[in-house]
Enzyme design. Structure first.
Site, PDB file in Angstrom:
ATOM      1  N   GLY A   1      11.987  16.704  -0.553  1.00 40.05           N
ATOM      2  CA  GLY A   1      10.867  16.995  -0.814  1.00 40.05           C
ATOM      3  C   GLY A   1       9.952  17.392   0.180  1.00 40.05           C
TER       4      GLY A   1
ATOM      5  N   TYR B   1      -0.687  11.365 -14.775  1.00 41.54           N
ATOM      6  CA  TYR B   1       0.097  11.027 -13.190  1.00 41.54           C
ATOM      7  C   TYR B   1      -0.732   9.885 -12.563  1.00 41.54           C
ATOM      8  CZ  TYR B   1       0.270  12.330  -8.363  1.00 41.54           C
ATOM      9  OH  TYR B   1       0.529  12.100  -6.820  1.00 41.54           O
TER      10      TYR B   1
ATOM     11  N   LEU C   1       7.206  15.862   1.796  1.00 42.99           N
ATOM     12  CA  LEU C   1       7.106  14.798   3.033  1.00 42.99           C
ATOM     13  C   LEU C   1       8.320  14.322   3.451  1.00 42.99           C
ATOM     14  CD1 LEU C   1       5.169  12.966   4.217  1.00 42.99           C
ATOM     15  CD2 LEU C   1       5.128  11.569   2.216  1.00 42.99           C
TER      16      LEU C   1
ATOM     17  N   LYS D   1       1.161   6.414 -11.426  1.00 36.42           N
ATOM     18  CA  LYS D   1       1.209   6.016  -9.832  1.00 36.42           C
ATOM     19  C   LYS D   1       0.569   4.756  -9.753  1.00 36.42           C
ATOM     20  CE  LYS D   1       2.686   8.090  -6.710  1.00 36.42           C
ATOM     21  NZ  LYS D   1       3.750   8.047  -6.264  1.00 36.42           N
TER      22      LYS D   1
ATOM     23  N   THR E   1       5.198  14.737  -9.709  1.00 34.50           N
ATOM     24  CA  THR E   1       3.694  14.994  -8.864  1.00 34.50           C
ATOM     25  C   THR E   1       3.141  16.253  -9.727  1.00 34.50           C
ATOM     26  OG1 THR E   1       5.028  16.368  -7.233  1.00 34.50           O
ATOM     27  CG2 THR E   1       4.511  14.012  -6.492  1.00 34.50           C
TER      28      THR E   1
END
Length: 295
Positions: free
Chosen positions: A9, A124, A11, A128, A61
């Site tokens: 990904g 979302y 990051l 999280k 995400t």
């Protein structure tokens, strides 16, 4: 040994690059090890010698898509996070978990600190937030890093999208009533590596973004200014027009104010995160800038 989950990904790619550059030993996995399957995580962890850290960059995400895909978002963001934390505890590793400003409801007008109540307003953000709770429940050895407005050299992000849009349109319309702080993936990756190299930072939740408090409209104007200077934006006359959130409806609600206080992480590591404009300049100036994403 460091196990980097989600290494392909945006990051994860940057963390892998910096670990390699600093000659720090790690192994990376992506969809090849299913985080929703505890047995798969256990099998892979058991193959590693002297596992010290598990960095979790995997997540669902797609903020808007999550509204109609809540079950899968929950599997990745909550169940998966809990599974990884349980695995980390079993093998005596510290977990570093990435979370988000979306755990807050966006009320108020002062930077959010780590001890402020969370109240997510969309699927979302809720998944999280529940992922954070799962990590805390399953292990005592964890760092949860909340970040926001993330962009980096690998993968799609707001900066690439806006440069491409400004080169292909006479005008763009950008929300000017949501405030936050952009985060360059290179800076967040650097903080994660500092946490690992230091080894003595107290476990817990930390906020990490670049410094500054702006709107998406402010961000776009600076992208235009620096993009023209660097030669990435050729359509110099493209107008950047402000609009309200109500004028730009999306399936998921966004926090109106989600600036995160960085005091805790900066004091813990005894350093100052860069200003968002400086980091944008680093991003646009590097040979790692992916030109194919703006063509």
């Amino acid at each position: 040994m460091i196990w980097l989950i989600g290494n392909k990904g945006m990051l994860g790619t940057e963390i892998a690059r910096q670990l390699t550059e600093k000659k720090i030993e790690f192994t990376g996995t992506d969809i090849d090890v299913d985080i929703t399957n505890p047995e798969a995580l256990d099998t892979f962890a058991s193959s590693l010698k002297d596992l010290k850290y598990i960095i979790n960059c995997s997540a669902y995400t797609a903020v808007d898509k999550a509204e109609s895909d809540a079950e899968f978002a929950k599997k990745l963001n909550e169940t998966g996070a809990g599974n990884i934390a349980r695995t980390a505890k079993k093998y005596g590793a510290t977990m570093i978990h990435i979370s988000t400003d979306y755990v807050f409801d966006g009320s108020g007008n002062t930077p959010r600190t780590e001890d402020m109540p969370i109240a997510p307003i969309g699927v979302y953000g809720k998944t999280k937030a529940d992922g954070e709770k799962a990590v805390i429940k399953e292990t005592d050895s964890y760092y949860i890093l909340r970040t926001a407005w993330l962009y980096g050299w690998a993968g799609r992000n707001f900066v690439y999208t806006m440069i491409k849009a400004m080169n292909t349109h006479e005008s763009v319309k950008v929300v000017n009533d949501q405030k936050g702080s952009p985060t360059f993936a290179g800076d967040l990756a650097g903080v994660i590596i500092q946490l690992i190299k230091n080894g003595n930072i107290p476990f817990g939740i930390y906020h990490c973004t670049d410094n500054g408090e702006i709107t998406w409209w402010d961000f776009t104007n600076e992208i235009k200014k620096q993009g023209i200077e660097k030669g990435w934006i050729t359509n110099k006359t493209c107008a950047v027009n402000p609009c309200t959130t109500d004028e730009y409806p999306t399936p998921a609600k966004r926090p109106a104010y989600s600036v995160l206080s960085k005091d805790k992480i900066q004091k813990a590591l005894d350093f100052t995160l860069p200003d968002w404009k400086e980091s944008l300049n680093v991003f646009l100036s590097s040979s790692l800038f992916d030109k194919s994403r703006i063509e």
